[in-house]
Design a protein around this motif. Structure first.
Motif, short mmCIF file in Angstrom:
data_model
loop_
_atom_site.label_atom_id
_atom_site.label_comp_id
_atom_site.label_asym_id
_atom_site.label_seq_id
_atom_site.Cartn_x
_atom_site.Cartn_y
_atom_site.Cartn_z
N GLU A 138 0.83 -1.21 0.00
CA GLU A 138 0.00 0.00 0.00
C GLU A 138 0.86 1.25 0.00
O GLU A 138 0.62 2.21 -0.76
N LEU A 139 1.87 1.28 0.85
CA LEU A 139 2.76 2.44 0.88
C LEU A 139 3.49 2.59 -0.45
O LEU A 139 3.61 3.70 -0.98
N ALA A 158 4.33 5.83 -5.40
CA ALA A 158 4.35 5.90 -6.87
C ALA A 158 3.25 6.81 -7.41
O ALA A 158 3.42 7.46 -8.45
N SER A 159 2.14 6.90 -6.71
CA SER A 159 1.03 7.71 -7.21
C SER A 159 1.33 9.20 -7.20
O SER A 159 0.62 9.98 -7.84
N ALA A 185 8.09 12.96 -3.28
CA ALA A 185 7.00 12.00 -3.52
C ALA A 185 6.90 11.00 -2.37
O ALA A 185 5.79 10.58 -1.99
N LEU A 186 8.03 10.58 -1.83
CA LEU A 186 8.02 9.67 -0.69
C LEU A 186 7.28 10.30 0.49
O LEU A 186 6.44 9.66 1.13
N ALA A 216 2.34 10.43 3.80
CA ALA A 216 1.24 11.22 4.35
C ALA A 216 -0.12 10.71 3.88
O ALA A 216 -1.12 10.86 4.59
N ALA A 217 -0.17 10.08 2.71
CA ALA A 217 -1.43 9.59 2.16
C ALA A 217 -1.87 8.26 2.78
O ALA A 217 -2.93 7.74 2.43
N THR A 218 -1.07 7.71 3.67
CA THR A 218 -1.42 6.47 4.37
C THR A 218 -1.60 6.78 5.85
O THR A 218 -1.50 7.93 6.28
N ASP A 219 -1.81 5.71 6.63
CA ASP A 219 -1.85 5.87 8.09
C ASP A 219 -0.54 5.41 8.71
O ASP A 219 -0.45 5.19 9.91
#
Length: 302
Positions: A100-101, A106-107, A166-167, A172-175
Motif C-alpha cells: 500500500e505504501l 508511486a502515485s 514523492a516519498l 502522508a497519504a497512508t496511516d
C-alpha cells in the motif's frame, strides 16, 4: 495521516555481518563501532512500537529509466553477494513489505515530475545495503514492514530530491508511521587491490585521502548542527570525493525531510570509521517536535 517519525544516514559495510573473530582480526583486536552503534540504535529506536514501516533508500540498487519501490507483500530468501560472496553468503532474510505504501509513493510521481514504479516481482534482486541493516535493525521484529527504493543512475540531484518529495507525500497519504534510512557511505574510494589489505582497520587514518576524511568530517559536523542547507549547498564540492551513489541516498532523504529548510540535528552512533578507504558513519535524525518541514510541490512538466 501518515508521517515520517525518524530518519537516518547509516553505513551498511560488509564488515558488520562478518563473524566477530574475523571483525576483531581485521581491526587490530577491537570491535568496530559501527557494530556497537547499530546495536545501540536498535535499542533506542527500532525496538520501539511507534513506527510501522522502514523505507530503505538503497545506494546499491541502481535503476535506469525510473525509480523503483519494492511492493511485495513479503520478501524472504537467502542472500549471497555477487560482490563479496565469501563474506556475505546465503544470509537468510524474511520480512513483510508494504504494498500500500509503495503504491501511494508511486502515485505522487506525476505531481513531482518524476517516474516511480512499484514492483512486486518475487524474483526482484535484493542488495546488502538493505539486508545488512535489516540484520541489525529489523531481524527479530516480525511486525515491522521493510521497503526499499533504489537510486536512479540517470537521475541528477533534482530528480532524487523529487523522489524524496514523492516519498513524503506517499507516506502522508497512508496511516503509516515510517522510519526512513539513507543506506550508504560518505566518501567512497577504495584502496587498490594490492594495497587494500593494509587498510582494513576501521581507523579513519585509512580513509583514502586526508582531504576526503576532512570533507566527511565537515559534513558530519554540519549534520550534528542540523545544517542540511550547507550539505546540500556544497554537494558539487563533496562529489569531488566520490561519495557513494553520488550521495543520492542522502539527497532522497533530504527531499523527504524538507531539503535546505530541514534543521533536524543528527545524533551519532559509534565513531566515524574507515572501510578499505571509504568513510562511514551512523547518523540519526529524530523527528523535530514541530514536525518535518513540508516538501515542495513541483510543476510536473518542469
Amino acid at each position: 495521516m501518515g508521517e515520517i517519525v525518524g530518519a537516518g544516514l547509516l553505513a551498511h559495510v560488509p564488515t558488520i555481518v562478518l563473524p566477530e573473530p574475523t571483525r576483531l582480526e581485521l581491526n587490530e583486536g577491537k570491535e568496530i563501532t559501527l557494530v556497537t552503534g547499530l546495536r545501540e540504535l536498535r535499542r533506542d529506536v527500532f525496538e520501539r512500537d511507534d513506527y510501522d514501516t522502514v523505507v530503505v533508500l538503497d545506494s546499491h540498487w541502481a535503476t535506469t529509466v525510473e525509480f523503483v519501490v519494492t511492493a511485495q507483500a513479503r520478501r524472504a530468501g537467502l542472500y549471497t553477494s555477487e560482490e563479496l560472496p565469501r563474506g556475505m553468503c546465503r544470509m537468510p532474510y524474511d520480512f513483510p513489505g508494504d504494498p500500500e505504501l509503495a503504491r501511494n509513493v508511486a502515485s505522487f510521481a506525476d505531481r513531482h515530475g518524476t517516474w516511480i514504479t512499484p514492483i512486486d516481482d518475487e524474483y526482484l534482486p535484493i542488495y546488502y545495503a538493505t539486508t545488512n541493516l535489516w540484520k541489525y535493525l529489523g531481524e527479530g521484529l516480525p511486525g515491522k514492514r521493510w521497503v526499499s527504493i533504489g537510486v536512479c543512475q540517470t537521475g541528477d540531484m533534482e530528480d532524487h530530491l523529487r523522489l524524496g518529495r514523492a516519498l513524503a507525500d506517499g507516506v502522508a497519504a497512508t496511516d503509516r508511521r515510517v522510519l526512513v534510512i539513507a543506506s550508504g557511505a560518505l566518501s567512497h574510494t577504495f584502496w587498490p587491490l594490492r594495497e587494500l589489505r593494509d587498510h582494513e582497520s576501521s581507523d579513519p587514518r585509512h580513509v583514502f585521502t586526508p582531504e576526503a576524511r576532512a570533507a566527511d568530517l565537515r559534513r558530519i559536523e554540519w549534520f550534528r548542527q542540523g545544517r542540511h542547507d550547507e550539505v546540500l549547498r556544497t554537494m558539487p564540492e563533496f562529489r569531488t570525493y566520490k561519495p557513494e551513489a553520488r550521495f543520492h541516498h542522502y539527497v532522497m532523504l533530504a527531499g523527504a525531510l524538507g531539503e535546505e529548510r530541514c534543521t533536524a540535528p543528527a545524533r551519532q552512533y559509534g565513531e566515524y570509521e574507515n572501510s578499505v578507504g571509504t568513510g562511514q558513519a551512523l547518523l540519526w535524525f529524530d523527528r523535530p517536535s514541530g514536525g518535518w518541514t513540508a516538501p515542495r510541490q513541483e510543476n510536473a512538466h518542469a
